[in-house]
Write a protein that holds these residues in place. Structure first.
Motif, mmCIF file in Angstrom:
data_model
loop_
_atom_site.group_PDB
_atom_site.id
_atom_site.type_symbol
_atom_site.label_atom_id
_atom_site.label_comp_id
_atom_site.label_asym_id
_atom_site.label_seq_id
_atom_site.Cartn_x
_atom_site.Cartn_y
_atom_site.Cartn_z
ATOM 1 N N GLN A 192 0.863 -1.179 0.000
ATOM 2 C CA GLN A 192 0.000 0.000 0.000
ATOM 3 C C GLN A 192 0.905 1.236 0.000
ATOM 4 O O GLN A 192 1.925 1.249 0.701
ATOM 5 C CB GLN A 192 -0.837 -0.063 1.280
ATOM 6 C CG GLN A 192 -1.584 1.175 1.657
ATOM 7 C CD GLN A 192 -1.908 1.187 3.161
ATOM 8 O OE1 GLN A 192 -1.369 0.416 3.959
ATOM 9 N NE2 GLN A 192 -2.795 2.081 3.529
ATOM 10 N N PHE A 193 0.554 2.239 -0.788
ATOM 11 C CA PHE A 193 1.342 3.474 -0.817
ATOM 12 C C PHE A 193 1.025 4.323 0.413
ATOM 13 O O PHE A 193 -0.132 4.524 0.751
ATOM 14 C CB PHE A 193 1.018 4.276 -2.089
ATOM 15 C CG PHE A 193 1.764 5.568 -2.197
ATOM 16 C CD1 PHE A 193 3.062 5.585 -2.687
ATOM 17 C CD2 PHE A 193 1.188 6.767 -1.789
ATOM 18 C CE1 PHE A 193 3.780 6.773 -2.784
ATOM 19 C CE2 PHE A 193 1.897 7.966 -1.877
ATOM 20 C CZ PHE A 193 3.192 7.959 -2.376
ATOM 21 N N LEU A 194 2.055 4.774 1.096
ATOM 22 C CA LEU A 194 1.859 5.643 2.263
ATOM 23 C C LEU A 194 2.283 7.051 1.891
ATOM 24 O O LEU A 194 3.367 7.246 1.332
ATOM 25 C CB LEU A 194 2.686 5.143 3.446
ATOM 26 C CG LEU A 194 2.325 3.752 3.981
ATOM 27 C CD1 LEU A 194 3.294 3.341 5.087
ATOM 28 C CD2 LEU A 194 0.893 3.712 4.497
ATOM 29 N N ASP A 195 1.432 8.020 2.212
ATOM 30 C CA ASP A 195 1.706 9.398 1.843
ATOM 31 C C ASP A 195 2.150 10.158 3.080
ATOM 32 O O ASP A 195 1.375 10.301 4.025
ATOM 33 C CB ASP A 195 0.404 10.001 1.274
ATOM 34 C CG ASP A 195 0.674 11.274 0.525
ATOM 35 O OD1 ASP A 195 1.865 11.592 0.311
ATOM 36 O OD2 ASP A 195 -0.295 11.952 0.159
ATOM 37 N N PHE A 276 15.875 2.407 11.087
ATOM 38 C CA PHE A 276 14.435 2.378 10.854
ATOM 39 C C PHE A 276 14.116 3.483 9.848
ATOM 40 O O PHE A 276 14.266 4.663 10.183
ATOM 41 C CB PHE A 276 13.666 2.658 12.147
ATOM 42 C CG PHE A 276 13.979 1.690 13.276
ATOM 43 C CD1 PHE A 276 13.171 0.590 13.510
ATOM 44 C CD2 PHE A 276 15.073 1.903 14.106
ATOM 45 C CE1 PHE A 276 13.446 -0.296 14.544
ATOM 46 C CE2 PHE A 276 15.353 1.029 15.152
ATOM 47 C CZ PHE A 276 14.538 -0.080 15.367
ATOM 48 N N GLY A 277 13.688 3.107 8.658
ATOM 49 C CA GLY A 277 13.197 4.089 7.694
ATOM 50 C C GLY A 277 11.734 4.314 8.020
ATOM 51 O O GLY A 277 10.921 3.410 7.908
ATOM 52 N N ILE A 278 11.401 5.534 8.476
ATOM 53 C CA ILE A 278 10.065 5.819 9.009
ATOM 54 C C ILE A 278 9.364 6.819 8.107
ATOM 55 O O ILE A 278 10.002 7.718 7.562
ATOM 56 C CB ILE A 278 10.182 6.443 10.432
ATOM 57 C CG1 ILE A 278 11.031 5.574 11.364
ATOM 58 C CG2 ILE A 278 8.816 6.792 11.018
ATOM 59 C CD1 ILE A 278 10.325 4.396 11.937
ATOM 60 N N ILE A 279 8.049 6.667 7.989
ATOM 61 C CA ILE A 279 7.257 7.695 7.307
ATOM 62 C C ILE A 279 6.198 8.201 8.286
ATOM 63 O O ILE A 279 5.615 7.409 9.040
ATOM 64 C CB ILE A 279 6.668 7.160 5.979
ATOM 65 C CG1 ILE A 279 6.066 8.296 5.136
ATOM 66 C CG2 ILE A 279 5.668 6.030 6.187
ATOM 67 C CD1 ILE A 279 5.896 7.936 3.667
ATOM 68 N N ASN A 280 6.036 9.503 8.284
ATOM 69 C CA ASN A 280 5.066 10.140 9.176
ATOM 70 C C ASN A 280 3.767 10.368 8.395
ATOM 71 O O ASN A 280 3.713 11.200 7.490
ATOM 72 C CB ASN A 280 5.663 11.481 9.661
ATOM 73 C CG ASN A 280 4.700 12.289 10.514
ATOM 74 O OD1 ASN A 280 3.498 12.032 10.563
ATOM 75 N ND2 ASN A 280 5.232 13.295 11.185
ATOM 76 N N VAL A 281 2.747 9.570 8.724
ATOM 77 C CA VAL A 281 1.451 9.737 8.065
ATOM 78 C C VAL A 281 0.496 10.318 9.108
ATOM 79 O O VAL A 281 0.121 9.634 10.056
ATOM 80 C CB VAL A 281 0.906 8.389 7.537
ATOM 81 C CG1 VAL A 281 -0.407 8.584 6.798
ATOM 82 C CG2 VAL A 281 1.934 7.698 6.638
ATOM 83 N N LYS A 282 0.155 11.579 8.955
ATOM 84 C CA LYS A 282 -0.744 12.278 9.889
ATOM 85 C C LYS A 282 -0.315 12.057 11.334
ATOM 86 O O LYS A 282 -1.120 11.655 12.187
ATOM 87 C CB LYS A 282 -2.182 11.812 9.680
ATOM 88 C CG LYS A 282 -2.702 12.076 8.271
ATOM 89 C CD LYS A 282 -4.217 11.910 8.222
ATOM 90 C CE LYS A 282 -4.770 12.163 6.849
ATOM 91 N NZ LYS A 282 -5.037 10.952 6.072
ATOM 92 N N ASN A 283 0.957 12.262 11.582
ATOM 93 C CA ASN A 283 1.533 12.153 12.932
ATOM 94 C C ASN A 283 1.582 10.736 13.502
ATOM 95 O O ASN A 283 1.788 10.564 14.697
ATOM 96 C CB ASN A 283 0.822 13.078 13.928
ATOM 97 C CG ASN A 283 1.174 14.518 13.645
ATOM 98 O OD1 ASN A 283 2.329 14.814 13.322
ATOM 99 N ND2 ASN A 283 0.194 15.397 13.725
ATOM 100 N N GLU A 284 1.381 9.744 12.652
ATOM 101 C CA GLU A 284 1.576 8.355 13.079
ATOM 102 C C GLU A 284 2.765 7.775 12.325
ATOM 103 O O GLU A 284 2.845 7.914 11.101
ATOM 104 C CB GLU A 284 0.322 7.506 12.793
ATOM 105 C CG GLU A 284 -0.912 7.899 13.592
ATOM 106 C CD GLU A 284 -0.704 7.870 15.104
ATOM 107 O OE1 GLU A 284 0.041 6.996 15.597
ATOM 108 O OE2 GLU A 284 -1.282 8.746 15.790
ATOM 109 N N PRO A 285 3.705 7.136 13.041
ATOM 110 C CA PRO A 285 4.874 6.577 12.347
ATOM 111 C C PRO A 285 4.619 5.176 11.793
ATOM 112 O O PRO A 285 3.989 4.342 12.453
ATOM 113 C CB PRO A 285 5.928 6.507 13.465
ATOM 114 C CG PRO A 285 5.134 6.348 14.724
ATOM 115 C CD PRO A 285 3.805 7.007 14.510
ATOM 116 N N TYR A 286 5.091 4.926 10.577
ATOM 117 C CA TYR A 286 5.050 3.597 9.942
ATOM 118 C C TYR A 286 6.460 3.249 9.478
ATOM 119 O O TYR A 286 7.206 4.145 9.072
ATOM 120 C CB TYR A 286 4.126 3.603 8.723
ATOM 121 C CG TYR A 286 2.670 3.767 9.062
ATOM 122 C CD1 TYR A 286 1.823 2.664 9.137
ATOM 123 C CD2 TYR A 286 2.131 5.028 9.329
ATOM 124 C CE1 TYR A 286 0.479 2.803 9.456
ATOM 125 C CE2 TYR A 286 0.794 5.192 9.655
ATOM 126 C CZ TYR A 286 -0.022 4.072 9.723
ATOM 127 O OH TYR A 286 -1.345 4.226 10.048
#
Ligand code: AMP
Ligand code: GLY
Length: 424
Positions: A192-195, A276-286
């Protein structure tokens, strides 16, 4: 301590520079190293994957510790090679064994691991050439853009993000059936693409306890405004302004702790860095990805901010006493900007003489793709060098790095003028 450091990039120059400060360092060797690492130790003409050659050297020079910079020898099992050898088993390797390095070496392994431990990450499916049809059906149920990832190591090129379903199917087939990325794409993870906005977090662990290192943000695209092809990384900043204490706590509680505990619970002994490569999606880390090593160019801003003795931490990893060691950081901001060969990340020329490095006073110049030719320093890779600077804020640090790069020149050089543009 007599230390052998494996690797030849900016990350390894930064590690050599930092270890050279240590009161417990007696002698440092770097294999193969670059023109910069030579200032802090002896470069050795050995490939990082030549385990027999490394063994011979370690025994001959009575090396007490091997520090591994890049992922390749880790995924190939250098730690297991040392552990299995009667003569080498007492020499700690700083870097995970083959099983633990699968966190980076296999995207499917990493996804399954995260699923088992409820670590937030994008939804996914894994497919092989025997399940290509199921892969198509999976894509049909997803929304654009489509994220396809080669399961194995593909030198940073194994992730495709595609906007058209038709194109995604064609690429899936090319990865699975036509070995687009060789063996690495014999399995493909569709995600799934995370923005959101990305950052890199790091810990060092002895398998029981861990210490957090400062977070950083790197700039992967070649072009300004994050446009164009992916590179190894064109610059980095630390700290990361949007990573406020609440967000960093979420990363620690939802991602770091479950990862370290999960590894231990599964009997996977992990010794070394976890990236850890992290993405911040609406202030939640993935989690976007794990790497089993430090980042490059992130290391060039993270280690300058480390006030503690790096070798003392490594010794803690080797002897399982990391929890007894202190880790202290510099509060100042650090920024690094990479100077690359014109044409990189596509075709570029090597062997250009580099001028002006010695005239830089306000930045640390970390070499990446460089080599010496007598007293001259020559380009020897796509990413050539990085200028790291400190400042009371990121803007000041970046300004210094840019001023320093103005003093350095080689034919057809290039660097991004907008590192930090989205966070400053
Ligand atoms: P990776 O090699 O897994 O780090 O992927 C390379 C780059 O692709 C990442 O740094 C992201 O910019 C992007 N990427 C990977 N996975 C995703 C995803 N699920 N959603 C959005 N972007 C992604
Ligand atoms: N800078 C990203 C990496 O080292 O993978």
């Amino acid at each position: 301590m007599r230390v052998l450091l494996l690797g030849s990039g900016g990350r390894e120059h930064a590690m050599a520079w930092k270890m050279s400060d240590s009161s417990i360092l007696k002698e440092l060797f770097i294999a193969p190293g670059n023109a910069g690492t030579k200032e802090y130790g002896t470069n050795v003409d050995l490939s990082v994957n030549d385990f027999e050659g490394i063994k011979k050297f370690v025994l001959e020079k009575e090396i007490n510790m091997v520090v591994v910079g890049p992922e390749d020898p880790l995924v190939n099992g250098i730690a297991d090679f040392f552990e299995a050898d009667e003569l080498l088993s007492s020499v700690p390797v700083i870097g995970p064994n083959k099983e633990a390095a699968q966190l980076e070496g296999s995207k499917d392994f990493a996804k399954q691991f995260m699923k088992r431990h409820n670590i937030p990450t994008a939804k996914y499916g894994t497919f092989t050439k025997d399940t290509l049809k199921e892969g198509y059906a999976f894509l049909e149920k997803m929304n654009s853009p489509y994220v396809l990832k080669a399961d194995g190591l593909a030198a940073g090129k194994g992730v495709l993000i595609l906007h058209e379903l038709k194109e995604a199917k064609t690429e899936l087939k090319s990865m699975l059936s036509d070995a687009k990325f060789g063996d690495a794409s014999s399995r493909v993870v569709i995600e799934q693409f995370l923005d959101g906005i990305e950052l890199s977090c790091f810990v060092i662990t002895d398998g029981d306890s861990y210490k957090k290192l400062p977070e950083a943000k790197d700039y992967k695209r070649i072009g300004e405004g994050d446009a164009g092809l992916n590179t190894g990384g064109m610059g980095a900043v630390s700290p990361v302004p949007f990573a406020n204490p609440t967000f960093l706590d979420k990363i620690e509680n939802q991602i770091i702790i479950p990862t370290v505990k999960g590894l231990k619970r599964e009997g996977i002994v992990y010794k070394g860095f976890i990236f850890f490569g992290i993405i911040n999606v609406k202030n939640e880390p993935y989690v976007i990805e794990y790497n089993c090593r430090m980042g490059d160019p992130e290391t060039e801003v993270v280690l300058p901010r480390l006030k503690s003795d790096l070798l003392d931490l490594f010794e803690g990893v080797g002897s399982n006493t990391l929890s007894e060691r202190d880790i202290v950081f510099d509060d100042r901001n650090a920024a690094t900007v990479m100077m690359v060969s014109g044409g990189y990340p596509e075709r570029y020329e090597k062997g250009k003489q580099i001028y002006g490095i010695k005239s830089v006073v306000d930045s640390i110049i970390f070499h990446a793709g460089t080599t010496s030719d007598g007293p001259a320093i020559m380009t020897n890779g796509g990413r050539v060098l990085a200028a790291t600077s400190f400042g009371k804020d990121l803007k000041t640090a970046l300004k210094k790095s840019y001023e320093s790069l103005e003093k350095i020149s080689f034919e057809n050089s290039n660097f991004r003028k907008d590192i930090g543009f989205d966070v400053v």
